[in-house]
Design a protein around this motif. Sequence first.
Motif, PDB file in Angstrom:
ATOM      1  N   VAL A 288       0.830  -1.201   0.000  1.00 15.75           N
ATOM      2  CA  VAL A 288       0.000   0.000   0.000  1.00 15.75           C
ATOM      3  C   VAL A 288       0.868   1.256   0.000  1.00 15.75           C
ATOM      4  CG1 VAL A 288      -1.694   1.331   1.317  1.00 15.75           C
ATOM      5  CG2 VAL A 288      -1.958  -1.157   1.085  1.00 15.75           C
ATOM      6  N   ALA A 289       1.922   1.261   0.792  1.00 19.37           N
ATOM      7  CA  ALA A 289       2.795   2.434   0.860  1.00 19.37           C
ATOM      8  C   ALA A 289       3.451   2.707  -0.494  1.00 19.37           C
ATOM      9  CB  ALA A 289       3.854   2.234   1.937  1.00 19.37           C
ATOM     10  N   ASN A 290       3.900   1.628  -1.169  1.00 21.61           N
ATOM     11  CA  ASN A 290       4.559   1.804  -2.468  1.00 21.61           C
ATOM     12  C   ASN A 290       3.624   2.431  -3.496  1.00 21.61           C
ATOM     13  OD1 ASN A 290       6.953   0.729  -1.556  1.00 21.61           O
ATOM     14  ND2 ASN A 290       6.595  -1.310  -2.395  1.00 21.61           N
ATOM     15  N   ILE A 291       2.430   1.868  -3.626  1.00 22.45           N
ATOM     16  CA  ILE A 291       1.544   2.340  -4.689  1.00 22.45           C
ATOM     17  C   ILE A 291       0.902   3.683  -4.330  1.00 22.45           C
ATOM     18  CG2 ILE A 291      -0.557   1.153  -3.924  1.00 22.45           C
ATOM     19  CD1 ILE A 291       0.810   1.554  -7.538  1.00 22.45           C
ATOM     20  N   ALA A 292       0.629   3.915  -3.045  1.00 24.70           N
ATOM     21  CA  ALA A 292       0.085   5.212  -2.637  1.00 24.70           C
ATOM     22  C   ALA A 292       1.108   6.318  -2.891  1.00 24.70           C
ATOM     23  CB  ALA A 292      -0.309   5.175  -1.167  1.00 24.70           C
ATOM     24  N   GLY A 293       2.385   5.993  -2.686  1.00 19.48           N
ATOM     25  CA  GLY A 293       3.434   6.964  -2.945  1.00 19.48           C
ATOM     26  C   GLY A 293       3.472   7.374  -4.409  1.00 19.48           C
ATOM     27  N   TRP A 294       3.253   6.414  -5.315  1.00 19.95           N
ATOM     28  CA  TRP A 294       3.248   6.751  -6.737  1.00 19.95           C
ATOM     29  C   TRP A 294       2.079   7.686  -7.062  1.00 19.95           C
ATOM     30  CZ3 TRP A 294      -0.007   6.529 -10.895  1.00 19.95           C
ATOM     31  CH2 TRP A 294       0.575   6.756 -12.158  1.00 19.95           C
ATOM     32  N   PHE A 295       0.904   7.387  -6.534  1.00 14.60           N
ATOM     33  CA  PHE A 295      -0.260   8.235  -6.815  1.00 14.60           C
ATOM     34  C   PHE A 295      -0.063   9.634  -6.240  1.00 14.60           C
ATOM     35  CE2 PHE A 295      -2.380   4.353  -8.061  1.00 14.60           C
ATOM     36  CZ  PHE A 295      -3.331   4.779  -8.985  1.00 14.60           C
ATOM     37  N   ARG A 296       0.513   9.735  -5.053  1.00 15.05           N
ATOM     38  CA  ARG A 296       0.742  11.060  -4.469  1.00 15.05           C
ATOM     39  C   ARG A 296       1.768  11.837  -5.298  1.00 15.05           C
ATOM     40  NH1 ARG A 296       1.106   8.225   0.361  1.00 15.05           N
ATOM     41  NH2 ARG A 296       3.319   8.775   0.526  1.00 15.05           N
ATOM     42  N   SER A 297       2.762  11.124  -5.839  1.00  8.54           N
ATOM     43  CA  SER A 297       3.771  11.801  -6.654  1.00  8.54           C
ATOM     44  C   SER A 297       3.200  12.335  -7.957  1.00  8.54           C
ATOM     45  CB  SER A 297       4.927  10.839  -6.959  1.00  8.54           C
ATOM     46  OG  SER A 297       4.531   9.838  -7.880  1.00  8.54           O
ATOM     47  N   ARG A 298       2.040  11.802  -8.359  1.00  6.37           N
ATOM     48  CA  ARG A 298       1.386  12.273  -9.586  1.00  6.37           C
ATOM     49  C   ARG A 298       0.315  13.320  -9.297  1.00  6.37           C
ATOM     50  NH1 ARG A 298       5.192   9.977 -10.791  1.00  6.37           N
ATOM     51  NH2 ARG A 298       5.596   8.587 -12.558  1.00  6.37           N
ATOM     52  N   GLY A 299       0.171  13.695  -8.025  1.00  6.03           N
ATOM     53  CA  GLY A 299      -0.717  14.793  -7.693  1.00  6.03           C
ATOM     54  C   GLY A 299      -1.960  14.427  -6.915  1.00  6.03           C
ATOM     55  N   LEU A 300      -2.164  13.157  -6.579  1.00  4.86           N
ATOM     56  CA  LEU A 300      -3.342  12.793  -5.789  1.00  4.86           C
ATOM     57  C   LEU A 300      -3.151  13.297  -4.358  1.00  4.86           C
ATOM     58  CD1 LEU A 300      -6.014  11.232  -6.250  1.00  4.86           C
ATOM     59  CD2 LEU A 300      -4.912   9.259  -5.186  1.00  4.86           C
ATOM     60  N   PRO A 301      -4.145  13.974  -3.791  1.00  8.62           N
ATOM     61  CA  PRO A 301      -3.993  14.521  -2.430  1.00  8.62           C
ATOM     62  C   PRO A 301      -3.629  13.444  -1.414  1.00  8.62           C
ATOM     63  CG  PRO A 301      -5.951  15.406  -3.482  1.00  8.62           C
ATOM     64  CD  PRO A 301      -5.450  14.320  -4.383  1.00  8.62           C
ATOM     65  N   GLU A 302      -2.819  13.845  -0.424  1.00  7.88           N
ATOM     66  CA  GLU A 302      -2.361  12.887   0.581  1.00  7.88           C
ATOM     67  C   GLU A 302      -3.502  12.345   1.428  1.00  7.88           C
ATOM     68  OE1 GLU A 302       0.867  14.229   2.919  1.00  7.88           O
ATOM     69  OE2 GLU A 302       2.119  14.814   1.202  1.00  7.88           O
ATOM     70  N   ASP A 303      -4.533  13.145   1.649  1.00  7.72           N
ATOM     71  CA  ASP A 303      -5.627  12.652   2.461  1.00  7.72           C
ATOM     72  C   ASP A 303      -6.464  11.599   1.722  1.00  7.72           C
ATOM     73  OD1 ASP A 303      -6.542  14.583   0.652  1.00  7.72           O
ATOM     74  OD2 ASP A 303      -8.313  15.008   1.871  1.00  7.72           O
ATOM     75  N   VAL A 304      -6.328  11.555   0.393  1.00  7.32           N
ATOM     76  CA  VAL A 304      -7.018  10.526  -0.394  1.00  7.32           C
ATOM     77  C   VAL A 304      -6.163   9.260  -0.442  1.00  7.32           C
ATOM     78  CG1 VAL A 304      -7.921   9.909  -2.679  1.00  7.32           C
ATOM     79  CG2 VAL A 304      -8.241  12.234  -1.777  1.00  7.32           C
ATOM     80  N   ALA A 305      -4.916   9.420  -0.831  1.00  6.48           N
ATOM     81  CA  ALA A 305      -4.006   8.279  -0.931  1.00  6.48           C
ATOM     82  C   ALA A 305      -3.220   8.132   0.362  1.00  6.48           C
ATOM     83  CB  ALA A 305      -3.065   8.466  -2.117  1.00  6.48           C
TER      84      ALA A 305
END
Length: 321
Positions: A288-305
Amino acid sequence: MRKHEDFRNSEFSDFDSPARGRMRRGRFDDDPQPQRSGRLTEAEKARLARVRDDAYTAEQELPDGAARWSTWADSEQGPHPRPDWLVTDLAAADTELGVLKTGKEADVFIIERAVPDGPSCLLAAKRYRSGEHRMFHRDAGYLEGRRLRKSREMRAITNRTSFGRNLIAEQWAVAEFSALSRLWSIGAPVPYPAQRDGTELLLEFLQDEAGHGAPRLAQLRPDPDTLRELWEQLVGGLELFAVEGLTHGDLSAYNILVHDGHLMLIDLPQVVDLVANPGGPEFLARDVANIAGWFRSRGLPEDVADPATLTEKLLVTAGLD
């Protein structure tokens, strides 16, 4: 004359009768055979049909360019209901069209399975490398919770003998095929597992409109709306994994394809059983940490991912919290 007829009708065996001293000895196949009803069982009918089909196929010449006849009949086959596009005809032949991916543990080829002048389909053939060439990096943690019935096999795996390394290679293939079959059957976003033959898996080939392999998530630069949609798809997929008590084990944007706008999780040989593996929750948290980090790096808000929130949700779904 009457006496001879009476003797022939007596209960004396070949060896009991003094008058038959020079008669042949009973052969090994003269033993009484089990009584049968005269009808073949369904299993026997299927076996005889296979023998006839195999004999017919062996007499035929492979079509030009084909590498082999279909291995469908001798393989572990995928779950029902089978997709309409899958060719299961034993008269089909497999032709290799090229290499899709190479890796340390397995190579993936594109195969066309086709009946001459008939239906065809494309498959991804994933072939695990032999024990002599595989690196088996970081495999100890993944193998926790996987047990074999024979102690000799467990010792070989533990000691990493040549025999043991080959067993590990097959364990990866068995584990991936089993997980894909379970997950596909409940609607999880994974390609259809068509068959397993030893250390070779034949999987649904996911391609775009141009016939190229579907791109990996890591290759995309989605807009904010698409990014949010893909995240929601991912969460739904991970929840289905958790329903089965599984986590990917090595999840990243490189192990996810985007096919017709839908995420598809691939490369599951290291799939982890959250219950049987003592480190299951840690593997889940890392995924979860790995894939959430990728989404956050592309602009998804941290409170979502948020990885902590999603990990807790998945543990609850798996019945571990």
